[in-house]
Design a protein around this motif. Structure first.
Motif, short mmCIF file in Angstrom:
data_model
loop_
_atom_site.label_atom_id
_atom_site.label_comp_id
_atom_site.label_asym_id
_atom_site.label_seq_id
_atom_site.Cartn_x
_atom_site.Cartn_y
_atom_site.Cartn_z
N PRO A 1 0.84 -1.20 0.00
CA PRO A 1 0.00 0.00 0.00
C PRO A 1 0.89 1.26 0.00
CG PRO A 1 0.05 -1.03 2.18
CD PRO A 1 0.92 -1.85 1.29
N LYS A 2 0.28 2.40 -0.30
CA LYS A 2 -0.67 2.70 -1.34
C LYS A 2 0.09 3.64 -2.24
CE LYS A 2 -4.46 2.87 2.03
NZ LYS A 2 -5.35 3.81 2.75
N SER A 3 0.19 3.33 -3.50
CA SER A 3 1.03 4.07 -4.45
C SER A 3 2.45 4.22 -3.92
CB SER A 3 0.44 5.45 -4.75
OG SER A 3 -0.82 5.35 -5.37
N PRO A 4 3.15 3.11 -3.73
CA PRO A 4 4.49 3.19 -3.13
C PRO A 4 5.47 3.93 -4.03
CG PRO A 4 4.08 0.98 -3.96
CD PRO A 4 2.78 1.73 -4.06
N HIS A 5 6.33 4.69 -3.39
CA HIS A 5 7.35 5.48 -4.09
C HIS A 5 8.72 4.87 -3.81
CE1 HIS A 5 9.31 8.84 -5.98
NE2 HIS A 5 9.84 9.29 -4.84
N GLY A 6 9.29 5.12 -2.63
CA GLY A 6 10.60 4.57 -2.30
C GLY A 6 10.57 3.06 -2.17
N CYS A 7 11.68 2.45 -2.54
CA CYS A 7 11.85 1.00 -2.42
C CYS A 7 13.27 0.79 -1.92
CB CYS A 7 11.64 0.34 -3.78
SG CYS A 7 11.86 -1.46 -3.75
N ASP A 8 13.42 0.41 -0.66
CA ASP A 8 14.74 0.40 -0.03
C ASP A 8 14.99 -0.93 0.67
OD1 ASP A 8 15.45 3.39 -0.42
OD2 ASP A 8 13.46 3.43 0.46
N VAL A 9 16.25 -1.38 0.63
CA VAL A 9 16.64 -2.68 1.19
C VAL A 9 17.69 -2.43 2.27
CG1 VAL A 9 17.59 -4.95 0.68
CG2 VAL A 9 16.18 -3.78 -1.03
N ASP A 10 17.48 -3.01 3.44
CA ASP A 10 18.40 -2.74 4.56
C ASP A 10 19.74 -3.42 4.34
OD1 ASP A 10 18.63 -4.95 7.20
OD2 ASP A 10 17.55 -5.50 5.36
N PRO A 11 20.77 -3.07 5.11
CA PRO A 11 22.12 -3.61 4.86
C PRO A 11 22.23 -5.12 4.94
CG PRO A 11 22.25 -1.65 6.24
CD PRO A 11 20.81 -1.98 6.11
N THR A 12 21.35 -5.78 5.67
CA THR A 12 21.42 -7.25 5.77
C THR A 12 20.78 -7.93 4.57
OG1 THR A 12 19.30 -7.57 6.90
CG2 THR A 12 21.22 -7.00 8.28
N GLY A 13 19.95 -7.19 3.84
CA GLY A 13 19.22 -7.78 2.72
C GLY A 13 17.94 -8.47 3.11
N GLU A 14 17.55 -8.42 4.37
CA GLU A 14 16.35 -9.11 4.83
C GLU A 14 15.09 -8.28 4.62
OE1 GLU A 14 13.39 -11.44 6.79
OE2 GLU A 14 15.18 -11.85 5.60
N TYR A 15 15.17 -6.96 4.83
CA TYR A 15 13.97 -6.14 4.83
C TYR A 15 13.88 -5.28 3.57
CZ TYR A 15 13.81 -7.50 9.74
OH TYR A 15 13.77 -8.21 10.91
#
Length: 652
Positions: free
Chosen positions: A326-340
């Motif tokens: 949800p809803k109309s996502p803009h940012g897409c970010d991955v944490d340093p561990t690669g899990e989140y």
């Protein structure tokens, strides 16, 4: 399906209220606090701790700042002509701005990203996207000059770029606007089902950095907004936010905001790469420019390429999945561990955090919630790691400090919110002035962030600086994040409209910084390697002047026999071999720009005299106590003149 029209209107109203506030008083904990001033003070002769590379937005360039001082160190010309140095005007650099649409001397630069090795910044190159005419550029971080630009076909609005994989195997360019592929004459209201989005994976040669479009994944006709690579356990995957899954083509602020959830597209690029390496994919005819600057010859060349390899995701089972977000996502970010994997929904007050482990488990168990154009949709609850109940409005982007904390910008409520990975607890929040977009922690897009500062890149400046007319330069604000609570330290103006920034420790680059171009390594075809090689030659109505410069003289310095209608090429070599001693060149009536020639470098400028007379040329860069004396003259005679070429080499 729910309608969010009234919700959107309320958000817009809130935005007006928040960005129309008057002058804000600074409290004792604000930026005027003496302790804050001490933290950003860099004494004369001392250097900053970090480099910050900020996209120039509509300037089309990349700007370099020092942190924590906020001092602007350089503007690197990338997609735009730059008269300060002659980039895009000199004969050597004009090819850098060639495209399939012709010479395009401008673009809208958004997202820089520094090359990586094993998920850590390595300081070799920085990449940046041209959003308008889809392009990716590579800048050499030893010279801080643009070395390569590749156009991206089948794309429009090259927005979810330019982000690199953990070993810089690929720099990725995702289209913002879906378009007909191949382009054709089609009614716009037939958008749905007929438009598609291309996600381009551009390979990077590990030795020289040269780029090549390895493959394009042709996706459904959504808008692909931003992206980031997997890292650590999720290396081999790439994640893209989407919006307009409604496939609306008009009044999108309402019609593209109907669905409760859009998607994050999870791409297993390792699987696609294997498919392609085994002969999969379809080569299709296209037309795009690939421009490379050669440091040895100081000259760029442009090649038009005519095909690209495309991939249908349905041909590679297990390569592409959709994660509802949800809803109309803009940012897409991955944490340093690669899990989140964090998806920031512009129209959501909460942050959605997906789990990579849960995603793999859901794929293994085939926990699907339907499909979109044949691509499986995973069940939201089965991939959700948690939600951050932030209470803010308009979440956009998230960065990480390497200590288990995340920092998210909220555009409408104008704030940066710090929260804890895993517990989703909000730890701190600080206002920004005003309407923050991206933010940057040096190394924040890597396995190893350097979590000392966060820089907020704000869209509206208003009362932060002395007024300079209806529009102000955009404002960046630096916060100290070394403690539990954030502290606003300093504001500084930024050029253009920075969207995103990349940062790294200064010592990653300073030892590699090039100080001169060695004259004995100059392979430019028109180089003058010693003053006795200086000369003037005529080839029909072309005149080539082979010129050398050194403090404080041009050789030759007086030239006669030029005629109206001639095309005069000045090939100028700077003989200095001393750091920070460029020479400039300009002549009265020059219709391009001056040149700025680095020590040991050769550049060419074209001048087409249209009037009879004696015209001066001079050095534009103050180089010595006798800088004013660094000049010469060119005599221009009528087109019918029989006067032969002559020139002086310093004699009376």
């Amino acid at each position: 399906m729910k309608t969010y029209k009234y919700y959107i209107v309320s958000l817009i109203c809130a935005a007006f209220l928040l960005t129309s506030c008057g002058k804000t008083n600074n409290s004792a904990s604000g930026a005027l606090n003496s302790s804050a001033a001490e933290k950003v003070y860099v004494a004369p002769g001392e250097h900053d701790e970090f480099y910050a590379f900020m996209s120039g937005g509509y300037s089309g360039n990349l700007t370099v700042y020092g942190l924590p001082s906020g001092r602007m160190l350089k503007e690197i010309p990338v997609f735009s002509q730059f008269p300060t140095s002659g980039y895009g005007y000199s004969e050597e650099t004009k090819p850098m701005l060639n495209t399939s649409h012709g010479f395009v001397p401008w673009d809208d630069s958004h997202h820089p990203d520094i090359s990586q090795t094993n998920g850590e910044l390595d300081g070799r190159w920085i990449f940046i996207n041209g959003n308008n005419t889809p392009r990716i550029a590579r800048i050499n971080l030893s010279t801080f000059e643009t070395e390569e630009i590749i156009e991206v076909p089948n794309s429009a609005g090259n927005h979810s770029s330019s982000f690199v994989t953990e070993n810089t195997e690929y720099v990725v360019a995702g289209t913002r606007f879906s378009v007909p592929i191949p382009q054709r004459d089609i009614p716009i209201n037939e958008y749905k089902g007929n438009f598609q989005g291309a996600l381009s994976f551009i390979s990077v040669d590990p030795e020289h950095g040269h780029m090549d479009i390895k493959f394009q994944i042709i996706m459904p006709g959504f808008n692909y907004d931003l992206s980031h690579p997997g890292r650590g356990k999720s290396h081999g995957w790439f994640f893209f936010t989407t919006y307009n899954t409604e496939e609306a083509n008009t009044l999108q602020e309402v019609n593209a905001s109907q669905n409760d959830k859009d998607f994050i597209a999870a791409i297993n690029w390792k699987k696609v790469e294997e498919f392609v390496n085994n002969g999969g994919g379809t080569k299709v005819p296209v037309k795009y420019a690939h421009n490379i600057y050669n440091e040895a010859t100081h000259t760029a060349t442009s090649t038009i390429k005519k095909e690209v390899l495309t991939v249908n995701p349905l041909d590679i089972p297990g390569a592409v999945y959709f994660l509802p977000t949800p809803k109309s996502p803009h940012g897409c970010d991955v944490d340093p561990t690669g899990e989140y994997i964090i998806g920031n929904g512009k129209l959501s007050a909460d942050l959605t955090v997906h789990s990579f482990d849960k995603m793999l488990a859901a794929i293994e168990a085939k926990k699907f919630d339907g499909e979109a154009y044949g691509i499986p949709i995973l069940k939201f609850e089965d991939v959700l790691a948690g939600s951050v109940k932030s209470g803010g409005l308009g979440p956009l982007h998230t960065e990480f400090d390497g200590n288990g904390n995340a920092y998210t910008t909220f555009f409408i409520s104008s704030e940066v919110v710090k929260w804890k990975l895993g517990t989703w607890e909000v730890i701190d929040r600080k206002p920004t002035y005003y309407s923050v977009g991206h933010l940057m922690i040096p190394g924040g897009n890597s396995r190893k962030p350097f979590g000392k500062y966060v820089v907020a890149l704000n869209k509206i400046t208003k009362d932060r600086y002395l007024p300079v007319g209806p529009e102000m330069e955009h404002s960046a604000q630096i916060y100290d994040i070394s403690g539990e609570k954030m502290e606003l330290l300093y504001d500084f103006p930024t050029h253009g409209e920075p969207h995103y920034a990349a940062g790294c420790p200064a010592d990653l680059l300073t030892s590699k910084a090039k100080k001169i171009y060695r004259l004995d390594e100059n392979k430019h075809p028109y180089a003058v390697l010693s003053p006795d090689q200086a000369r003037v030659e005529r080839k029909g109505n072309e005149v080539h002047i082979y010129m050398s410069t050194i403090r404080s003289h041009f050789t030759p310095d007086n030239i006669e026999g030029i005629k109206v209608g001639d095309k005069v090429y000045f090939h100028i070599t700077n003989h200095e071999q001393d750091f920070d001693v460029p020479h400039g060149f300009a002549i009265l009536g020059q219709n391009t720009a001056e040149l700025l020639i680095m020590p040991g470098q050769t550049k060419t400028s074209v001048w087409e005299p249209k009037q009879v007379g004696v015209w001066p040329f001079y050095c534009t860069d103050f180089c010595s106590a006798l800088h004013q004396e660094m000049q010469g003259y060119i005599r221009v005679s009528p087109a019918s003149s029989k006067l032969e070429l002559s020139w002086s080499l310093g004699e009376d």
